[in-house]
Design a protein around this motif. Structure first.
Motif, PDB file in Angstrom:
ATOM      1  N   ARG A 484     -11.949   4.652   1.738  1.00  0.00           N
ATOM      2  CA  ARG A 484     -11.880   4.603   0.271  1.00  0.00           C
ATOM      3  C   ARG A 484     -11.043   5.760  -0.277  1.00  0.00           C
ATOM      4  NH1 ARG A 484     -16.409   1.965  -2.683  1.00  0.00           N
ATOM      5  NH2 ARG A 484     -17.594   0.701  -1.199  1.00  0.00           N
ATOM      6  N   GLY A 486      -8.562   7.138   1.208  1.00  0.00           N
ATOM      7  CA  GLY A 486      -7.175   7.079   1.661  1.00  0.00           C
ATOM      8  C   GLY A 486      -6.903   7.837   2.945  1.00  0.00           C
ATOM      9  N   LEU A 488      -6.868   7.193   6.095  1.00  0.00           N
ATOM     10  CA  LEU A 488      -6.903   6.112   7.073  1.00  0.00           C
ATOM     11  C   LEU A 488      -6.736   6.605   8.506  1.00  0.00           C
ATOM     12  CD1 LEU A 488      -4.863   3.390   5.177  1.00  0.00           C
ATOM     13  CD2 LEU A 488      -7.319   3.573   5.406  1.00  0.00           C
ATOM     14  N   ALA A 514     -10.222  -0.998   4.111  1.00  0.00           N
ATOM     15  CA  ALA A 514      -9.453   0.141   3.581  1.00  0.00           C
ATOM     16  C   ALA A 514      -7.957  -0.085   3.767  1.00  0.00           C
ATOM     17  CB  ALA A 514      -9.885   1.421   4.272  1.00  0.00           C
ATOM     18  N   CYS A 515      -7.582  -0.635   4.924  1.00  0.00           N
ATOM     19  CA  CYS A 515      -6.166  -0.926   5.182  1.00  0.00           C
ATOM     20  C   CYS A 515      -5.637  -1.950   4.184  1.00  0.00           C
ATOM     21  CB  CYS A 515      -5.974  -1.450   6.607  1.00  0.00           C
ATOM     22  SG  CYS A 515      -6.236  -0.205   7.884  1.00  0.00           S
ATOM     23  N   THR A 517      -6.829  -2.423   1.135  1.00  0.00           N
ATOM     24  CA  THR A 517      -6.767  -1.766  -0.187  1.00  0.00           C
ATOM     25  C   THR A 517      -5.519  -0.899  -0.313  1.00  0.00           C
ATOM     26  OG1 THR A 517      -9.179  -1.718  -0.289  1.00  0.00           O
ATOM     27  CG2 THR A 517      -7.996  -0.223  -1.756  1.00  0.00           C
ATOM     28  N   HIS A 518      -5.185  -0.173   0.758  1.00  0.00           N
ATOM     29  CA  HIS A 518      -4.060   0.770   0.712  1.00  0.00           C
ATOM     30  C   HIS A 518      -2.772   0.186   1.308  1.00  0.00           C
ATOM     31  CE1 HIS A 518      -6.599   4.098  -0.627  1.00  0.00           C
ATOM     32  NE2 HIS A 518      -7.503   3.709   0.262  1.00  0.00           N
ATOM     33  N   SER A 519      -2.779  -1.148   1.582  1.00  0.00           N
ATOM     34  CA  SER A 519      -1.596  -1.849   2.099  1.00  0.00           C
ATOM     35  C   SER A 519      -1.042  -1.207   3.374  1.00  0.00           C
ATOM     36  CB  SER A 519      -0.492  -1.907   1.017  1.00  0.00           C
ATOM     37  OG  SER A 519      -0.962  -2.552  -0.135  1.00  0.00           O
ATOM     38  N   GLU A 520      -1.925  -0.782   4.264  1.00  0.00           N
ATOM     39  CA  GLU A 520      -1.532  -0.182   5.535  1.00  0.00           C
ATOM     40  C   GLU A 520      -1.477  -1.307   6.579  1.00  0.00           C
ATOM     41  OE1 GLU A 520      -0.176   1.822   8.304  1.00  0.00           O
ATOM     42  OE2 GLU A 520      -0.533   3.007   6.487  1.00  0.00           O
TER      43      GLU A 520
END
Length: 622
Positions: A484, A486, A488, A514-515, A517-520
């Protein structure tokens, strides 16, 4: 006058024994004069029905009436203290026993030892035992129980060794106590010693041994004991068969449980309740209901088993219906009933129903029970009423670790990090040691409030300061918190580091979220592929998150392949659902399903969004 009191007292005793305790109390209250025997009759009635709080309340009234309690009064009231784990009331009655000169009574002393044993105070139990001029087998057995019940087996072994006569009950207490703490190997060793000492095991011995196997979840040992029961001829004993039935139920062996059930000659209420539990644990609520219907006599345990089973299997409304049916049948619920129905209210998140149950708790005098208080704290929190949760927490007189954990979760889930952390400090200051559940609550609090550094601090202290080992739930909470925020890379390293300690799925799920959400994409695709390989048929969310992740980077071909793989596995995305309770009416909202008042809803949501973005609101929040 004495003859009239005797006649009324006899009626009170008969009514109480038949379960008509309300009528017995009405008759008791209408008595113009009451002697000690009349008070004892009413106290015994409450105690035998498990209404221990009512018994303690009546004892207080007896004290204000200037009626002098006798030995029978003390034994009954101390039994109520022990059964309700009311250590404070027990110590007060102990003081009264001394003040009234009843400390020389063997039955009263035995009741004191038993009470302290049930309240997990073996030191106090031993003190009473040491001060006794005369003791009997019950005294020794009660002291032995006091130590085994609190897990002090070295002291228990010492008491057992010096017992003047090792009766069968003493062996059973040792076996049962060891089984309660999952010491199955020691139980079997004790059983072997018992037979070598030419002490013949009885049905309670075998029942305790099989219950120990159930506690340890050891199927092999349980099957072995089942064979011993058959070989020794105890397979016709109802108590033993009920324990075997419960054992197979706990281990989820439905077929074995059914074989035992069908082979039983005499079916008691316990047998029927056990088979209901078997079906409920197997998720077969229909068969559980049919078994309930076939029962010749239904007691509180029968109804509670149904309520608990429905709540556990996600049928909250059915659980509430059964609770209402139980009340209509004029059966008095116990603390387990209220605990189960409060769990059902929590899962439904319908505050009105929860408040109704809270009213029943107060009316039936269960508010003082710690177990019920903890359930109320959890129910109000899950229903979104943090103030009600806090009030319920403050109403718990003797707070235990579960009380603090429940309130900690409530504050954490509602984003009240300051109150949650302060509560944790208060808990530690009170002398309570945090457990693994406490730290899950702390990690959730830090995750929901963005307190990354504080979360890291708690994670380190869990092992270094409190000597508690991590499990995958703790790792999953930390991964969620770092994801959450960031972080990662750190979250990924944590998953890899703890991947060998348990099921990696629980920690990979929040990392994939999380990936997304953060476009990882790179990390997310690896994690998503791992989850799908591990459980290809379990979760549609893995496929959906991975597909969405590809879409955010414009990788449409890969996204389409993931969606196709989901269809090939026969999986279908479950539509999102939420509900709201307004004016005692519940309205559900299903994704993709239109509502009659959608226009007004969208207008209201748009207005709320504007309000939330207003500078006054933002300034207040900062």
């Amino acid at each position: 006058m004495h003859s009239i009191i005797f006649q009324i007292t006899s009626k009170i005793t008969a009514l109480a024994r038949s379960g008509y305790i309300t009528h017995a109390r009405k008759l008791f209250d209408e008595m113009p004069n009451r002697d000690t025997v009349a008070w004892n009759s009413m106290l015994t009635g409450y105690s035998h029905l498990g209404l221990h709080q009512e018994a303690l309340s009546l004892f207080q009234q007896m004290r204000t009436s200037n009626t002098k309690p006798d030995h029978f009064t003390f034994t009954t009231t101390l039994n109520a203290c022990g059964a309700s784990s009311s250590f404070l009331n027990g110590t007060k009655i102990h003081a009264l026993v001394i003040a009234l000169g009843c400390q020389s009574s063997i039955p009263v002393n035995n009741s004191l030892i038993d009470m302290y044993g049930k309240c997990l105070s073996p030191f106090s139990a031993n003190k009473v035992f040491q001060e006794m001029n005369d003791s009997n087998e019950v005294s020794w057995g009660s002291l032995l129980f006091a130590y085994t019940n609190s897990g002090q087996f070295d002291a228990a072994a010492s008491v057992f060794k010096f017992m003047p006569k090792k009766v069968g009950v003493a062996w059973n207490i040792m076996i049962s106590g060891l089984g309660q703490y999952g010491e199955i190997e020691l139980c079997l060793e004790m059983f072997k010693e018992m037979r070598e000492s030419f002490r013949e095991p009885d049905q309670y011995t075998y029942s305790a041994l099989i219950s120990a196997c159930a506690e340890s979840l050891e199927l092999v040992y349980g099957c072995m004991m089942h064979a011993v029961v058959i070989k020794t001829g105890w397979s016709s004993a109802a108590e033993v068969n009920n324990s075997i039935l419960s054992f197979y139920a706990k281990l989820g062996s439905l077929n074995d449980a059914m074989k035992v059930f069908e082979s039983m000659g005499t079916l008691t209420q316990v047998s029927w309740n056990a088979i209901i539990d078997v079906y409920m644990k197997a998720g077969d609520t229909n068969e559980a209901f049919l078994s309930f219907q076939r029962m010749p006599d239904k007691n509180v345990v029968s109804w509670t088993s149904m309520i608990t089973g429905y709540a556990r299997n996600g049928y909250g409304e059915e659980a509430l219906d059964f609770f209402v049916g139980m009340m209509r049948n004029r059966l008095l619920p116990d603390d387990l009933t209220f605990g189960a129905v409060l769990h059902a209210c929590s899962s439904l998140a319908i505050l009105g129903h929860g408040r109704m149950v809270h009213g029943c708790v107060i009316r039936h005098g269960f508010l003082a029970r710690v177990y019920i208080g903890n359930g109320l704290v959890n129910m109000y929190a899950k229903c979104g009423d943090l103030e009600g949760s806090n009030l319920a927490f403050n109403d718990v007189y003797e707070k235990d670790l579960v009380s603090f954990n429940a309130m900690l979760f409530a504050f954490g889930l509602h984003g009240k990090a300051t109150q949650a952390l302060q509560l944790y400090e208060d808990m530690v200051a009170s002398g309570l040691k945090p457990d693994k559940v406490t730290f899950i609550g702390l990690f959730l609090t830090c995750s929901h409030s963005g307190l990354i550094d504080k979360g890291r601090e708690f994670f380190e202290s869990m092992k270094l300061v409190h000597r508690l080992s991590f499990n995958m739930d703790h790792v999953a909470c930390m991964v969620d918190m770092l994801g959450r925020g960031g972080y990662l890379s750190e979250a990924k390293d944590l998953v890899i580091k703890h991947s060998k300690t348990g099921d990696v799925t629980s920690s990979c799920e929040p990392l994939l979220g999380a990936c997304s959400t953060h476009s990882e994409v790179e990390t997310g695709t690896n994690v998503g592929a791992t989850l799908i390989d591990l459980e290809p048929r379990k979760e549609t969310s893995y496929y959906v998150l991975l597909s969405n992740l590809y879409c955010t980077r414009g990788r449409w071909k890969e996204a389409e392949m993931v969606r196709k793989a989901m269809v090939d596995e026969g999986l279908k995305k479950i539509p999102g659902c939420s509900w709201i309770e307004v004016g005692n009416k519940v309205t559900a909202f299903l994704a993709g399903q239109s509502q009659p008042c959608m226009e007004e809803l969208y207008t209201t949501l748009h207005f709320l969004e504007l309000e939330m973005r207003h500078h006054c609101f933002i300034d207040c929040e900062n």
